[in-house]
Design a protein around this motif. Structure first.
Motif, PDB file in Angstrom:
ATOM      1  N   LYS A 132       0.833  -1.210   0.000  1.00  0.00           N
ATOM      2  CA  LYS A 132       0.000   0.000   0.000  1.00  0.00           C
ATOM      3  C   LYS A 132       0.865   1.256   0.000  1.00  0.00           C
ATOM      4  O   LYS A 132       0.537   2.257  -0.639  1.00  0.00           O
ATOM      5  CB  LYS A 132      -0.945  -0.012   1.198  1.00  0.00           C
ATOM      6  N   TYR A 133       1.977   1.206   0.707  1.00  0.00           N
ATOM      7  CA  TYR A 133       2.899   2.340   0.737  1.00  0.00           C
ATOM      8  C   TYR A 133       3.499   2.571  -0.649  1.00  0.00           C
ATOM      9  O   TYR A 133       3.623   3.712  -1.095  1.00  0.00           O
ATOM     10  CB  TYR A 133       3.997   2.111   1.773  1.00  0.00           C
TER      11      TYR A 133
ATOM     12  N   GLU B 190       2.074   1.855  -3.480  1.00  0.00           N
ATOM     13  CA  GLU B 190       0.992   2.441  -4.273  1.00  0.00           C
ATOM     14  C   GLU B 190       0.873   3.934  -3.982  1.00  0.00           C
ATOM     15  O   GLU B 190       0.659   4.740  -4.884  1.00  0.00           O
ATOM     16  CB  GLU B 190      -0.334   1.745  -3.965  1.00  0.00           C
ATOM     17  N   TRP B 191       1.018   4.314  -2.704  1.00  0.00           N
ATOM     18  CA  TRP B 191       0.953   5.722  -2.306  1.00  0.00           C
ATOM     19  C   TRP B 191       2.071   6.512  -2.987  1.00  0.00           C
ATOM     20  O   TRP B 191       1.839   7.605  -3.502  1.00  0.00           O
ATOM     21  CB  TRP B 191       1.059   5.845  -0.784  1.00  0.00           C
TER      22      TRP B 191
ATOM     23  N   LYS C 126       1.371   7.626  -6.522  1.00  0.00           N
ATOM     24  CA  LYS C 126       0.293   8.583  -6.784  1.00  0.00           C
ATOM     25  C   LYS C 126       0.864   9.936  -7.189  1.00  0.00           C
ATOM     26  O   LYS C 126       1.970  10.308  -6.802  1.00  0.00           O
ATOM     27  CB  LYS C 126      -0.578   8.764  -5.534  1.00  0.00           C
TER      28      LYS C 126
ATOM     29  N   LYS D 187      -2.252  12.856  -3.892  1.00  0.00           N
ATOM     30  CA  LYS D 187      -1.777  12.910  -2.503  1.00  0.00           C
ATOM     31  C   LYS D 187      -2.382  14.105  -1.768  1.00  0.00           C
ATOM     32  O   LYS D 187      -2.790  13.999  -0.615  1.00  0.00           O
ATOM     33  CB  LYS D 187      -0.250  12.986  -2.456  1.00  0.00           C
TER      34      LYS D 187
ATOM     35  N   ALA E  78      -5.968  13.388  -0.889  1.00  0.00           N
ATOM     36  CA  ALA E  78      -6.050  12.460   0.243  1.00  0.00           C
ATOM     37  C   ALA E  78      -5.721  13.172   1.548  1.00  0.00           C
ATOM     38  O   ALA E  78      -6.338  12.910   2.587  1.00  0.00           O
ATOM     39  CB  ALA E  78      -5.106  11.280   0.025  1.00  0.00           C
ATOM     40  N   TYR E  79      -4.760  14.077   1.519  1.00  0.00           N
ATOM     41  CA  TYR E  79      -4.390  14.832   2.717  1.00  0.00           C
ATOM     42  C   TYR E  79      -5.552  15.709   3.182  1.00  0.00           C
ATOM     43  O   TYR E  79      -5.823  15.805   4.373  1.00  0.00           O
ATOM     44  CB  TYR E  79      -3.150  15.687   2.445  1.00  0.00           C
TER      45      TYR E  79
ATOM     46  N   SER F 216      -5.429   5.104   8.062  1.00  0.00           N
ATOM     47  CA  SER F 216      -4.321   5.812   7.425  1.00  0.00           C
ATOM     48  C   SER F 216      -4.572   5.899   5.929  1.00  0.00           C
ATOM     49  O   SER F 216      -4.928   4.903   5.297  1.00  0.00           O
ATOM     50  CB  SER F 216      -3.007   5.080   7.685  1.00  0.00           C
ATOM     51  N   ARG F 217      -4.365   7.061   5.355  1.00  0.00           N
ATOM     52  CA  ARG F 217      -4.559   7.218   3.917  1.00  0.00           C
ATOM     53  C   ARG F 217      -3.418   6.589   3.127  1.00  0.00           C
ATOM     54  O   ARG F 217      -3.505   6.453   1.921  1.00  0.00           O
ATOM     55  CB  ARG F 217      -4.704   8.695   3.562  1.00  0.00           C
ATOM     56  N   ILE F 218      -2.342   6.204   3.803  1.00  0.00           N
ATOM     57  CA  ILE F 218      -1.183   5.620   3.121  1.00  0.00           C
ATOM     58  C   ILE F 218      -1.180   4.100   3.221  1.00  0.00           C
ATOM     59  O   ILE F 218      -1.105   3.405   2.210  1.00  0.00           O
ATOM     60  CB  ILE F 218       0.128   6.204   3.691  1.00  0.00           C
ATOM     61  N   THR F 219      -1.276   3.560   4.431  1.00  0.00           N
ATOM     62  CA  THR F 219      -1.151   2.106   4.607  1.00  0.00           C
ATOM     63  C   THR F 219      -2.476   1.404   4.878  1.00  0.00           C
ATOM     64  O   THR F 219      -2.544   0.184   4.793  1.00  0.00           O
ATOM     65  CB  THR F 219      -0.213   1.783   5.787  1.00  0.00           C
TER      66      THR F 219
END
Length: 191
Positions: A19-20, A22-23, A26, A31, A34-35, A133-136
């Motif tokens: 997942k990281y 994939e982040w 982006k 990003k 998502a933030y 978490s939006r990252i993991t």
């Protein structure tokens, strides 16, 4: 080679690692979007008022040469003002708000100088539910806080950074602030 405990965590961390990755792939726009889903609203963000200040840097032994920077202003209002006022109170004796006027005193504006800093984080809300978490994708409690930092220096040529930090930590305001659960005060050295 890693330790066995590190190796055995591999399968557990594989999903988060993917997942990281994939982040990281982006775009900046994705990003940023998502933030924004987890960021504080603009009205809840700390806006520290600053004013010109004059600091004797720790990397100098000359008591007549002050470097000009922006310090925490005496008049704070709005979100985070209590945190900013606490920070200023802790370091107010370690900078001058007005240009020094002693015999031989000199001031120099220096861009991008890394002054010693105090960093205060005051928890404003304690989360009771977990957010993803939006990252993991892992879940955690997202506590909100007001964060303020301010530069400081030495009082005289015999003053050292470690002694200055120790003196600040001995102040009642410091002890009262960090006694509250979720509040933290940190320091970064000059350099």
């Amino acid at each position: 080679m890693g330790r066995y405990s590190d190796i055995s965590r591999g399968p557990e961390l594989q999903d988060a690692y993917e997942k990281y990755q994939e982040w990281l792939k982006k775009s900046r726009a994705a990003k940023k979007a998502a933030y924004k889903t987890v960021a504080k609203p603009a009205a809840d963000r700390v806006k520290v008022e600053r004013e010109p200040g004059y600091i004797l840097p720790f990397n100098s032994t000359n008591d007549k040469v002050y470097l000009e920077t922006r310090v925490i202003h005496t008049a704070q209002a709005g979100q985070g003002s209590a945190t900013a006022n606490t920070a200023r109170g802790l370091i107010s004796d370690r900078f001058k708000a007005a240009p020094p006027t002693g015999e031989g005193d000199q001031t120099f504006p220096i861009d991008n100088y890394k002054f010693a800093k105090i960093i205060l984080s005051q928890r404003t809300t304690t989360a009771t539910t977990e957010s993803e978490s939006r990252i993991t994708g892992d879940t955690y409690k997202r506590h909100r806080s007001d964060n303020v930092s301010g530069p400081f220096g030495r009082k005289s040529s015999t003053d050292e950074y470690s002694a200055a930090v120790k003196e600040i930590k001995n102040k009642n305001e410091f002890k009262t602030f960090v006694a509250v659960i979720g509040n933290r005060i940190g320091f970064t050295a000059e350099g």
